[in-house]
Motif scaffolding. Structure first.
Motif, short mmCIF file in Angstrom:
data_model
loop_
_atom_site.label_atom_id
_atom_site.label_comp_id
_atom_site.label_asym_id
_atom_site.label_seq_id
_atom_site.Cartn_x
_atom_site.Cartn_y
_atom_site.Cartn_z
N HIS A 361 -4.36 5.34 0.14
CA HIS A 361 -3.47 5.58 -1.00
C HIS A 361 -3.15 4.27 -1.71
O HIS A 361 -3.16 4.20 -2.95
CB HIS A 361 -2.18 6.25 -0.52
N PHE A 362 -2.89 3.24 -0.93
CA PHE A 362 -2.59 1.90 -1.45
C PHE A 362 -3.79 1.35 -2.24
O PHE A 362 -3.65 0.84 -3.36
CB PHE A 362 -2.25 1.00 -0.25
N LEU A 363 -4.99 1.49 -1.67
CA LEU A 363 -6.19 1.00 -2.34
C LEU A 363 -6.51 1.80 -3.60
O LEU A 363 -7.09 1.27 -4.56
CB LEU A 363 -7.39 1.01 -1.38
N GLN A 364 -6.14 3.08 -3.61
CA GLN A 364 -6.39 3.93 -4.79
C GLN A 364 -5.60 3.44 -6.00
O GLN A 364 -6.04 3.60 -7.14
CB GLN A 364 -6.05 5.39 -4.46
N ILE A 365 -4.45 2.80 -5.75
CA ILE A 365 -3.67 2.21 -6.85
C ILE A 365 -4.49 1.11 -7.51
O ILE A 365 -4.57 1.02 -8.74
CB ILE A 365 -2.33 1.64 -6.31
N PHE A 366 -5.13 0.28 -6.69
CA PHE A 366 -5.92 -0.85 -7.21
C PHE A 366 -7.22 -0.38 -7.86
O PHE A 366 -7.78 -1.08 -8.71
CB PHE A 366 -6.22 -1.84 -6.08
N ALA A 367 -7.70 0.79 -7.44
CA ALA A 367 -8.97 1.31 -7.97
C ALA A 367 -8.82 1.98 -9.34
O ALA A 367 -9.82 2.34 -9.96
CB ALA A 367 -9.57 2.31 -6.97
N GLN A 368 -7.58 2.12 -9.81
CA GLN A 368 -7.37 2.71 -11.15
C GLN A 368 -7.97 1.81 -12.22
O GLN A 368 -7.77 0.59 -12.18
CB GLN A 368 -5.88 2.93 -11.41
N PRO A 369 -8.69 2.38 -13.19
CA PRO A 369 -9.38 1.58 -14.22
C PRO A 369 -8.47 0.57 -14.92
O PRO A 369 -8.89 -0.56 -15.20
CB PRO A 369 -9.88 2.64 -15.20
N SER A 370 -7.21 0.96 -15.18
CA SER A 370 -6.29 0.03 -15.87
C SER A 370 -6.03 -1.23 -15.05
O SER A 370 -5.79 -2.30 -15.60
CB SER A 370 -4.97 0.74 -16.16
N ASN A 371 -6.08 -1.10 -13.72
CA ASN A 371 -5.86 -2.26 -12.84
C ASN A 371 -7.15 -3.04 -12.61
O ASN A 371 -7.13 -4.28 -12.53
CB ASN A 371 -5.27 -1.82 -11.50
N VAL A 372 -8.27 -2.33 -12.51
CA VAL A 372 -9.57 -2.99 -12.27
C VAL A 372 -9.89 -3.98 -13.38
O VAL A 372 -10.44 -5.06 -13.15
CB VAL A 372 -10.71 -1.95 -12.12
N GLY A 373 -9.51 -3.63 -14.62
CA GLY A 373 -9.74 -4.52 -15.77
C GLY A 373 -9.09 -5.88 -15.56
O GLY A 373 -9.63 -6.91 -16.01
N ARG A 374 -7.95 -5.90 -14.86
CA ARG A 374 -7.25 -7.17 -14.61
C ARG A 374 -7.71 -7.84 -13.31
O ARG A 374 -7.90 -9.05 -13.27
CB ARG A 374 -5.73 -6.92 -14.51
N THR A 375 -7.87 -7.04 -12.25
CA THR A 375 -8.15 -7.63 -10.92
C THR A 375 -9.62 -7.98 -10.71
O THR A 375 -9.94 -8.82 -9.87
CB THR A 375 -7.75 -6.65 -9.79
N LYS A 376 -10.49 -7.34 -11.50
CA LYS A 376 -11.96 -7.48 -11.30
C LYS A 376 -12.37 -6.99 -9.90
O LYS A 376 -13.40 -7.37 -9.38
CB LYS A 376 -12.43 -8.94 -11.48
N MET A 377 -11.51 -6.13 -9.32
CA MET A 377 -11.77 -5.59 -7.98
C MET A 377 -11.94 -4.08 -8.09
O MET A 377 -10.97 -3.32 -7.96
CB MET A 377 -10.63 -5.93 -7.02
N ASP A 378 -13.18 -3.64 -8.37
CA ASP A 378 -13.41 -2.19 -8.48
C ASP A 378 -13.51 -1.57 -7.09
O ASP A 378 -13.36 -2.25 -6.07
CB ASP A 378 -14.65 -1.90 -9.32
N VAL A 379 -13.80 -0.27 -7.05
CA VAL A 379 -13.82 0.44 -5.77
C VAL A 379 -14.84 -0.14 -4.79
O VAL A 379 -14.61 -0.18 -3.58
CB VAL A 379 -14.04 1.97 -6.01
N ASN A 380 -15.96 -0.62 -5.32
CA ASN A 380 -16.98 -1.24 -4.44
C ASN A 380 -16.47 -2.54 -3.82
O ASN A 380 -16.67 -2.80 -2.63
CB ASN A 380 -18.26 -1.53 -5.24
N ASN A 381 -15.81 -3.36 -4.63
CA ASN A 381 -15.26 -4.63 -4.13
C ASN A 381 -14.15 -4.39 -3.12
O ASN A 381 -14.05 -5.08 -2.09
CB ASN A 381 -14.74 -5.48 -5.29
N LEU A 382 -13.29 -3.41 -3.42
CA LEU A 382 -12.19 -3.09 -2.50
C LEU A 382 -12.75 -2.62 -1.15
O LEU A 382 -12.26 -3.02 -0.09
CB LEU A 382 -11.30 -2.00 -3.10
N ALA A 383 -13.77 -1.75 -1.21
CA ALA A 383 -14.39 -1.25 0.03
C ALA A 383 -15.04 -2.39 0.80
O ALA A 383 -14.98 -2.44 2.04
CB ALA A 383 -15.42 -0.18 -0.30
N MET A 384 -15.65 -3.33 0.09
CA MET A 384 -16.34 -4.45 0.73
C MET A 384 -15.37 -5.34 1.50
O MET A 384 -15.64 -5.74 2.64
CB MET A 384 -17.08 -5.28 -0.32
#
Length: 428
Positions: A361-384
């Motif tokens: 649930h916590f990681l899903q917050i970071f995987a939201q497109p609006s946040n990925v644009g800032r963090t450069k951490m998409d779902v693949n990077n988060l999983a890695m």
């Protein structure tokens, strides 16, 4: 489960090859290995282990006095906390002294007729293992020594009685002194041994205290307290929940997990470039770890990478991973199947399921497109970056590890994308 380490004959063989044999008397007779590895009330004139380093040779003899001081076998003006700090700092700063300290502690906890001194020697070993590991070549020897004491309390009590009786025959002392030596004080030796055994397994992998800041008295005290009070880091989920029962009896999740996760978000972590990939300052992370282990979250935090790094460390250091080992094969077999991946989560023990769902649930917050644009951490990077903290491959084969790493990442990615974690909102 504890694996059985090397045999006593292998340990004796190691000692014969690595001990720096001492001599005594005017004829410089060599001291036997058994005497070299038995408690000594005097000082030593050269290191216990063979070395050509002059600094190590000098420091080793001084360190032996510190070990004796900590164990109460030598008078000192320093308090025991400070003695431990000086000893640990020397070894933490000088890698060549670490094995020397451990072999000195082995010596001083062998055939020691004073129970209090014996217990304090084991205590110093436990404290030291919180800061640094022995060298790989010495690890199996130390492991073998500790293993022999896991269930040895009756033997130790009997041996102390024999040593005291022998000493009394040779030199009849007062009854008061005799009683003082045989009286049990403090924890059973097996308690120290079990703690040291677990700590050795962990520190051999993690490498102990990192960073540039030297050990502190607070860290020494914390390391001593951890013998009886399990740390929030490196324990099992069950132990952590048991420890927090008095303070947070209604909580369904580990306090450390929810608090660190909330800190990452409170400091704007979901808008921070490279979050979870960029490490926080290691000394700051160590300082926060010490605070969190005492149920404190400091108010002066400003960098979200610090709680984020500590949160990753908490997951990684769990005694058993969030996804227990018996489910590992199912996870890597279903890394491409969303329904099967989600089904594995439902099979987990309830506590593991809740902890994993909170993380996803916590990681899903970071995987939201609006946040990925800032963090450069998409779902693949988060999983890695997070998969190694949730799943542990048991194989030593580099090819299997490499292949499974990809599957672990894909499995976690499936969960971030497909797992329904709406029920977690508001759960603590």
């Amino acid at each position: 489960t504890l694996r059985k380490p090397i045999s006593q004959s292998s340990m004796a063989d190691w000692a014969s090859k690595n001990l720096n044999m001492h001599t005594q008397g005017i004829f410089r007779r060599r001291i036997s290995i058994s005497n070299m590895l038995s408690w000594n009330g005097g000082s030593i004139k050269k290191p216990m282990l063979i070395t050509s380093n002059r600094t190590i040779k000098k420091e080793a003899c001084e360190m032996f006095k510190l070990v004796q001081s900590y164990m109460g076998d030598r008078q000192t003006r320093m308090d025991r906390n400070h003695v431990a700090l000086v000893t640990v700092t020397k070894c933490w700063s000088m890698q060549g002294l670490r094995d020397e300290l451990y072999i000195q502690l082995i010596r001083q906890t062998t055939d020691n007729s004073c129970y209090r001194s014996l217990a304090w020697g084991w205590e110093l070993m436990a404290i030291s293992l919180a800061f640094f590991s022995p060298s790989p070549k010495f690890q199996s020897y130390l492991e073998g020594y500790i293993y022999r004491h896991l269930d040895s309390d009756e033997n130790i009590a009997q041996r102390i009685k024999e040593l005291v009786d022998l000493k009394n025959k040779k030199n009849s002392k007062s009854r008061k002194k005799r009683k003082q030596n045989t009286e049990d004080e403090g924890l059973p030796i097996s308690t120290y041994a079990k703690y040291c055994y677990r700590k050795l397994q962990k520190v051999a992998v993690t490498g102990g205290k990192k960073g540039l800041r030297k050990p502190t008295v607070e860290e020494i005290t914390h390391a001593r307290n951890a013998i009886m009070t399990p740390s929030l880091f490196g324990s099992s989920l069950e132990e952590i929940m048991l420890r927090q029962q008095d303070m947070y009896p209604g909580n369904k999740l580990p306090w450390v997990q929810t608090q660190l996760s909330q800190q990452v978000l409170a400091l704007g972590g979901e808008q921070t470039e490279g979050i979870f990939r960029v490490p926080g300052d290691i000394d700051e992370v160590n300082a926060l770890k010490l605070q969190v282990d005492q149920w404190r979250i400091p108010s002066g935090l400003s960098d979200p990478n610090i709680p984020a790094s500590l949160l990753k460390l908490w997951y990684r250091e769990l005694e058993e991973p969030v996804i227990p080992q018996q489910f590992y094969k199912e996870c890597i077999s279903n890394y491409e199947n969303p329904d099967a991946a989600v089904a594995v989560v439902q099979l987990l023990p309830e506590l593991n399921r809740l902890v994993l769902c909170y993380l996803i649930h916590f990681l899903q917050i970071f995987a939201q497109p609006s946040n990925v644009g800032r963090t450069k951490m998409d779902v693949n990077n988060l999983a890695m970056v997070m998969a190694p903290n949730c799943l542990r491959c048991q194989s030593d084969d580099p090819r299997i590890i490499f292949e499974n790493t990809r599957k672990e990442m894909s499995f976690l990615r499936m969960l971030i994308v497909h797992l329904d974690t709406s029920f977690i909102k508001g759960l603590v």
